[in-house]
Design a protein around this motif. Sequence first.
Motif, PDB file in Angstrom:
ATOM      1  N   PHE A 126      -1.830   1.473   7.528  1.00 57.53           N
ATOM      2  CA  PHE A 126      -2.413   2.647   6.895  1.00 57.53           C
ATOM      3  C   PHE A 126      -2.799   3.676   7.952  1.00 57.53           C
TER       4      PHE A 126
ATOM      5  N   GLN B 245       0.797  -1.227   0.000  1.00 51.31           N
ATOM      6  CA  GLN B 245       0.000   0.000   0.000  1.00 51.31           C
ATOM      7  C   GLN B 245       0.830   1.279   0.000  1.00 51.31           C
TER       8      GLN B 245
ATOM      9  N   PRO C 154       2.829   2.865  -2.072  1.00 51.84           N
ATOM     10  CA  PRO C 154       2.729   3.827  -3.178  1.00 51.84           C
ATOM     11  C   PRO C 154       1.364   4.516  -3.279  1.00 51.84           C
ATOM     12  N   PHE C 155       0.333   3.910  -2.680  1.00 53.24           N
ATOM     13  CA  PHE C 155      -1.024   4.438  -2.816  1.00 53.24           C
ATOM     14  C   PHE C 155      -1.499   5.226  -1.605  1.00 53.24           C
ATOM     15  N   SER C 156      -0.830   5.050  -0.480  1.00 47.56           N
ATOM     16  CA  SER C 156      -1.338   5.646   0.756  1.00 47.56           C
ATOM     17  C   SER C 156      -1.325   7.172   0.729  1.00 47.56           C
TER      18      SER C 156
ATOM     19  N   ARG D 135      -6.751  12.804  -0.178  1.00 47.10           N
ATOM     20  CA  ARG D 135      -8.097  12.989  -0.727  1.00 47.10           C
ATOM     21  C   ARG D 135      -9.216  12.712   0.269  1.00 47.10           C
TER      22      ARG D 135
ATOM     23  N   THR E  12      -1.392   7.453   8.130  1.00 46.59           N
ATOM     24  CA  THR E  12      -2.315   8.593   8.182  1.00 46.59           C
ATOM     25  C   THR E  12      -2.000   9.479   9.375  1.00 46.59           C
TER      26      THR E  12
ATOM     27  N   PRO F 164      -1.576   9.493  -1.805  1.00 46.32           N
ATOM     28  CA  PRO F 164      -2.692  10.100  -2.545  1.00 46.32           C
ATOM     29  C   PRO F 164      -4.054   9.872  -1.887  1.00 46.32           C
ATOM     30  N   ILE F 165      -4.245   8.704  -1.273  1.00 43.45           N
ATOM     31  CA  ILE F 165      -5.519   8.437  -0.599  1.00 43.45           C
ATOM     32  C   ILE F 165      -5.659   9.328   0.627  1.00 43.45           C
TER      33      ILE F 165
END
Length: 184
Positions: free
Chosen positions: A119, A63, A65-67, A73, A123, A69-70
């Motif tokens: 995650f 996760q 590479p995706f965390s 948003r 965050t 941008p998520i």
Amino acid sequence: MKEYITLLKEEKVLRQLSFIQLISYFGAWFSNIAIYTLLIQMNVSASVVAFVAMLNFLAGVIQAPFSGPIIDRVSPKKLMLTLIVVEIVATVLLIFISQLSDLWLLYILIFFKMAAASFYFTTEMSLLPKILHGSKLQRCNELHSIIWSLSYTLGMAVSGFVVYLFGIKTAFLLDALCCLNLAL
């Protein structure tokens, strides 16, 4: 130590996040010890134990590479609450693992539990530079290292006794209760 206490007194959000982190990390060790105790009781091979250990970190790697941008948003509060719920559900479902034929479910639950935990941590760490700057941010990072070390040490010790005295399922439920307290 006085500087950390002062920082926690001055920064309400940091105080809340630090408390959540302490409880969450502490509770996570109950499941970790319980999972490996369960694997020993199932008399699995060393390769299964190694695979389970790898699963604890695989989700974070996938996760990563995706965390970012998520996180940018989605509302951090909503995201963090959702991740806590995922972690609670995955943790509670661990009580149903009891035999070798359940290993596939154990793998899935560990993956989702650790994905949510990882995650959540990412965050939380992305929030800190938004609320703290300079020496306060530095102290905050130091404080979070202390919290991790403290919860690791105490969590491992206490969870070992809990698993030994009260059993694996109790340890899973205690971890879930720690997470549930965070959601409330």
